[in-house]
Design a protein around this motif. Structure first.
Motif, PDB file in Angstrom:
ATOM      1  N   VAL A  47       0.861  -1.180   0.000  1.00  0.00           N
ATOM      2  CA  VAL A  47       0.000   0.000   0.000  1.00  0.00           C
ATOM      3  C   VAL A  47       0.900   1.232   0.000  1.00  0.00           C
ATOM      4  N   GLU A  48       0.825   2.017  -1.083  1.00  0.00           N
ATOM      5  CA  GLU A  48       1.687   3.184  -1.224  1.00  0.00           C
ATOM      6  C   GLU A  48       1.034   4.469  -0.732  1.00  0.00           C
ATOM      7  N   LYS A  49      -0.272   4.577  -0.896  1.00  0.00           N
ATOM      8  CA  LYS A  49      -0.990   5.780  -0.478  1.00  0.00           C
ATOM      9  C   LYS A  49      -2.330   5.352   0.060  1.00  0.00           C
ATOM     10  N   LEU A  50      -2.723   5.939   1.195  1.00  0.00           N
ATOM     11  CA  LEU A  50      -3.988   5.547   1.820  1.00  0.00           C
ATOM     12  C   LEU A  50      -4.591   6.727   2.557  1.00  0.00           C
ATOM     13  N   ASN A  51      -5.689   7.230   2.027  1.00  0.00           N
ATOM     14  CA  ASN A  51      -6.474   8.241   2.726  1.00  0.00           C
ATOM     15  C   ASN A  51      -7.930   8.092   2.309  1.00  0.00           C
ATOM     16  N   GLN A  52      -8.783   8.954   2.801  1.00  0.00           N
ATOM     17  CA  GLN A  52     -10.218   8.796   2.555  1.00  0.00           C
ATOM     18  C   GLN A  52     -10.642   9.132   1.131  1.00  0.00           C
ATOM     19  N   ARG A  53      -9.779   9.703   0.342  1.00  0.00           N
ATOM     20  CA  ARG A  53     -10.145  10.083  -1.016  1.00  0.00           C
ATOM     21  C   ARG A  53      -9.349   9.380  -2.100  1.00  0.00           C
ATOM     22  N   GLU A  54      -8.182   8.785  -1.721  1.00  0.00           N
ATOM     23  CA  GLU A  54      -7.348   8.125  -2.721  1.00  0.00           C
ATOM     24  C   GLU A  54      -6.530   7.001  -2.085  1.00  0.00           C
TER      25      GLU A  54
END
Length: 184
Positions: A47-54
Motif C-alpha cells: 500500500v503506497e498511499k492511503l487516505n479517505q479520497r485516494e
C-alpha cells in the motif's frame, strides 16, 4: 469539502501516522492491510498511499503470482484493483455499517508488462453518500497501470454498504415465535 467522523480503520491509520515517521507510513499501511486480508499479504501487495479520497497499491510481478507466459496472473491484477477500491470504501464507511463487494467487471485489454499500480479515487458525492446514506452502492473509479504506462485491464468495482443491524426481520421473527410458544 465535507468532513465526517473517522471510522475505526481511518482512526487506526491516523494513529499510526502520528506514531511512525513519514518514511515508514507505506510499511505501516501495508502491514495493517495485509494482516486483515491474507491473500493480499500472500501476493506481496504493498500500500503506497492511503487516505479517505485516494488509495494506491503496488504489486510486483514475481513468480508465485505469474501466469503461464510470465506476466501477472489475471487474478493478481483483479486483487490489486479490488484491494484499492475496498480500502477506500473501508476508510469511509461508518462503523455502524459494513462494506461488501457487489460486482466486479474486468476487461483484459493487453498483456501486462512488469509490475502494476492500482489507484482508486472517491468523488466528493460518493464520499458524502457513503457517510450519510443508510445503505447504497458506489462504482469506485480504479485505474490499473503496468510498468509501460499502459492499462492492461479496465476494471469496474461496485461496492455496497449496509447497516450491521439492518433489521431484516429474520432474527426478530424467530424471537417472536419463541415468545409465542413460551407464552401460549
Amino acid at each position: 469539502m465535507s468532513t465526517y467522523k473517522l471510522n475505526r480503520m481511518a482512526s487506526s491509520i491516523a494513529k499510526m501516522e502520528g506514531i511512525l515517521p513519514a518514511p515508514f507510513h507505506r510499511l505501516g499501511y501495508t502491514v495493517i492491510f495485509n494482516s486483515m486480508v491474507k491473500l493480499a499479504g500472500t501476493s506481496g501487495l504493498q500500500v503506497e498511499k492511503l487516505n479517505q479520497r485516494e488509495v494506491q497499491v503496488y504489486l510486483r510481478n514475481k513468480r508465485k503470482i505469474q501466469n503461464h507466459i510470465g506476466g501477472l496472473h489475471a487474478c493478481s491484477m483483479c486483487l490489486a484493483a479490488e484491494s484499492a477500491t475496498g480500502m477506500i470504501v473501508g476508510m469511509n464507511v461508518p462503523d455502524t455499517h459494513i462494506p461488501l463487494i457487489k460486482q466486479m467487471n474486468v476487461s483484459f485489454i493487453r498483456r501486462c508488462q512488469g509490475d502494476i499500480r492500482a489507484r482508486a479515487m472517491l468523488s466528493e458525492e460518493d464520499y458524502r453518500r457513503i457517510n450519510e446514506e443508510d445503505r447504497g452502492e458506489v462504482n469506485v473509479e480504479v485505474q490499473v497501470e503496468d510498468e509501460s504506462g499502459n492499462e492492461p485491464i479496465k476494471a469496474e468495482m461496485i461496492w455496497a454498504w449496509v447497516n450491521k443491524n439492518r433489521g431484516d426481520g429474520s432474527n426478530k421473527t424467530k424471537e417472536k415465535q419463541e415468545e409465542n410458544q413460551q407464552g401460549g
